[in-house]
Design a protein around this motif. Sequence first.
Motif, PDB file in Angstrom:
ATOM      1  N   GLY A 178      49.899 -77.774 -51.200  1.00 56.26           N
ATOM      2  CA  GLY A 178      48.877 -77.331 -52.139  1.00 56.26           C
ATOM      3  C   GLY A 178      47.449 -77.648 -51.760  1.00 56.26           C
ATOM      4  O   GLY A 178      46.520 -77.321 -52.508  1.00 56.26           O
ATOM      5  N   LEU A 179      47.223 -78.264 -50.595  1.00 57.87           N
ATOM      6  CA  LEU A 179      45.873 -78.671 -50.212  1.00 57.87           C
ATOM      7  C   LEU A 179      45.085 -77.514 -49.610  1.00 57.87           C
ATOM      8  O   LEU A 179      45.645 -76.572 -49.054  1.00 57.87           O
ATOM      9  N   ASN A 180      43.763 -77.614 -49.702  1.00 59.63           N
ATOM     10  CA  ASN A 180      42.888 -76.709 -48.969  1.00 59.63           C
ATOM     11  C   ASN A 180      42.855 -77.123 -47.499  1.00 59.63           C
ATOM     12  O   ASN A 180      43.009 -78.307 -47.168  1.00 59.63           O
ATOM     13  N   CYS A 181      42.634 -76.157 -46.623  1.00 58.52           N
ATOM     14  CA  CYS A 181      42.520 -76.463 -45.200  1.00 58.52           C
ATOM     15  C   CYS A 181      41.545 -75.510 -44.551  1.00 58.52           C
ATOM     16  O   CYS A 181      41.228 -74.439 -45.086  1.00 58.52           O
ATOM     17  N   VAL A 216      42.620 -78.511 -40.231  1.00 56.50           N
ATOM     18  CA  VAL A 216      42.053 -79.682 -40.895  1.00 56.50           C
ATOM     19  C   VAL A 216      42.308 -79.551 -42.394  1.00 56.50           C
ATOM     20  O   VAL A 216      41.763 -78.663 -43.061  1.00 56.50           O
ATOM     21  N   SER A 217      43.143 -80.423 -42.920  1.00 53.93           N
ATOM     22  CA  SER A 217      43.489 -80.398 -44.340  1.00 53.93           C
ATOM     23  C   SER A 217      42.634 -81.399 -45.097  1.00 53.93           C
ATOM     24  O   SER A 217      42.371 -82.514 -44.624  1.00 53.93           O
ATOM     25  N   LYS A 228      39.658 -87.810 -47.674  1.00 51.92           N
ATOM     26  CA  LYS A 228      39.880 -87.944 -46.245  1.00 51.92           C
ATOM     27  C   LYS A 228      40.284 -86.588 -45.674  1.00 51.92           C
ATOM     28  O   LYS A 228      40.535 -85.634 -46.409  1.00 51.92           O
ATOM     29  N   LEU A 229      40.312 -86.517 -44.354  1.00 48.92           N
ATOM     30  CA  LEU A 229      40.716 -85.303 -43.654  1.00 48.92           C
ATOM     31  C   LEU A 229      41.903 -85.621 -42.759  1.00 48.92           C
ATOM     32  O   LEU A 229      41.974 -86.712 -42.177  1.00 48.92           O
ATOM     33  N   PHE A 230      42.816 -84.670 -42.641  1.00 49.58           N
ATOM     34  CA  PHE A 230      43.920 -84.804 -41.705  1.00 49.58           C
ATOM     35  C   PHE A 230      43.838 -83.668 -40.705  1.00 49.58           C
ATOM     36  O   PHE A 230      43.859 -82.498 -41.074  1.00 49.58           O
ATOM     37  N   VAL A 231      43.730 -84.019 -39.420  1.00 49.84           N
ATOM     38  CA  VAL A 231      43.573 -83.054 -38.335  1.00 49.84           C
ATOM     39  C   VAL A 231      44.892 -82.916 -37.591  1.00 49.84           C
ATOM     40  O   VAL A 231      45.388 -83.877 -37.004  1.00 49.84           O
ATOM     41  N   ASP A 232      45.452 -81.723 -37.630  1.00 47.35           N
ATOM     42  CA  ASP A 232      46.686 -81.445 -36.895  1.00 47.35           C
ATOM     43  C   ASP A 232      46.353 -80.480 -35.756  1.00 47.35           C
ATOM     44  O   ASP A 232      45.705 -79.452 -35.985  1.00 47.35           O
ATOM     45  N   ARG A 263      35.669 -93.400 -37.195  1.00 45.53           N
ATOM     46  CA  ARG A 263      35.442 -94.852 -37.137  1.00 45.53           C
ATOM     47  C   ARG A 263      35.513 -95.476 -38.529  1.00 45.53           C
ATOM     48  O   ARG A 263      35.908 -96.626 -38.688  1.00 45.53           O
ATOM     49  N   GLU A 264      35.132 -94.710 -39.547  1.00 42.84           N
ATOM     50  CA  GLU A 264      35.172 -95.209 -40.925  1.00 42.84           C
ATOM     51  C   GLU A 264      36.553 -95.052 -41.570  1.00 42.84           C
ATOM     52  O   GLU A 264      36.746 -95.470 -42.711  1.00 42.84           O
ATOM     53  N   GLY A 265      37.481 -94.424 -40.837  1.00 38.86           N
ATOM     54  CA  GLY A 265      38.824 -94.236 -41.375  1.00 38.86           C
ATOM     55  C   GLY A 265      38.952 -93.044 -42.301  1.00 38.86           C
ATOM     56  O   GLY A 265      39.971 -92.890 -42.987  1.00 38.86           O
ATOM     57  N   ARG A 266      37.945 -92.167 -42.312  1.00 38.58           N
ATOM     58  CA  ARG A 266      37.968 -91.009 -43.207  1.00 38.58           C
ATOM     59  C   ARG A 266      38.673 -89.803 -42.584  1.00 38.58           C
ATOM     60  O   ARG A 266      38.955 -88.839 -43.291  1.00 38.58           O
ATOM     61  N   VAL A 267      38.899 -89.839 -41.279  1.00 37.71           N
ATOM     62  CA  VAL A 267      39.608 -88.755 -40.593  1.00 37.71           C
ATOM     63  C   VAL A 267      40.836 -89.333 -39.910  1.00 37.71           C
ATOM     64  O   VAL A 267      40.740 -90.332 -39.182  1.00 37.71           O
TER      65      VAL A 267
END
Length: 244
Positions: free
Chosen positions: A27-30, A48-49, A55-59, A168-172
Motif C-alpha cells: 500500500g505504500l507510495n513509490c 524507492v518506497s 524513511k525511504l527503502f531503495v530496492d 548517514r542519518e539512517g533515513r534511507v
Amino acid sequence: MVSKSVNSYIDDDILTKNMIDKPNLNGLNCVIGLDLSVKRDITGISIVSLLPDEKLFVDSYGFVGNGATEGGITQKEKADKIPYQSLERAGMLSITTDKNGIIQYDEVIQFIKNYIADNHLNPLAVCYDPFNASIIEGKMEEIAPAVKIRQRNIEMSEAIKNLNQWTREGRVQFSKNELFRIANHNVQIVENDSGLVYGSKKRNGNKIDNIFATWDAMTFITNENLMDPDRVIYDDDYYSNYDF
C-alpha cells in the motif's frame, strides 16, 4: 567484489549498516528510477518506497546485455570484474537471453509492473534520463507519469547530496543488492565552483547505473515541482557550454 581501499560515495560501512531485508511495502507510495542501456552497461532500476516513518527503502535491480562483448557473458564478467551469473542466481539481476545480447525493454517494463503488483505499491512517477528512451516512454506511462530527469549537476546535485546525508542519518535503507554496492564504489563525486555535485565515471569505468537510477528517483522525491506541467526542460547545448 568491492574494495575498501578507495572511498565510496556512501561509506561502505554505513551502506552495509543500512542494508536490510525488504520490509512490508503493502500500500505504500513509490517512485521508480530508471537508467537505460542497450548492450554495454547495466539497465539500472531503482524502486524507492516511501515508508510510514518518513524513511525511504531503495530496492535495486538490473538488466545486463552482452552484445558488445565477444565471448558473451563469461567474457563480460572478466572485463567488468563483476560476477553477473552469480548475481543473477541470487535474484539481483537478469542477463539477456536475446541472441544479439541486447537488453529487451519489454522485460524491463514487465519487471517493474510485477514488482509493483507483487508489493501492492502505488507508483507516483517513473523517472528517467531521456537519452535513448524515446521507444520506451509510452510504456513507462502505463505504469505512472513519466518524468524526464536530465542527468547533470544542475538538476541532480541536491538529490545526490541528500541521498548521502539521509543514509548517514539512517533515513534511507537499501535492499541487499550488490549492484548498488558496486555502483556506489565505482562512482566518483565531483564538485564545481558553484557547489553543485555530480557523479563521474573516471574511477573504475562504468557500472554506476544503479546509482543514477536511484538519483533519478531521489531527484523527484526532493523536488515537488517535477510534476508541474509548465516545468522547463533546459536546453542541453546551452548548459553543456556553461561552467556551472
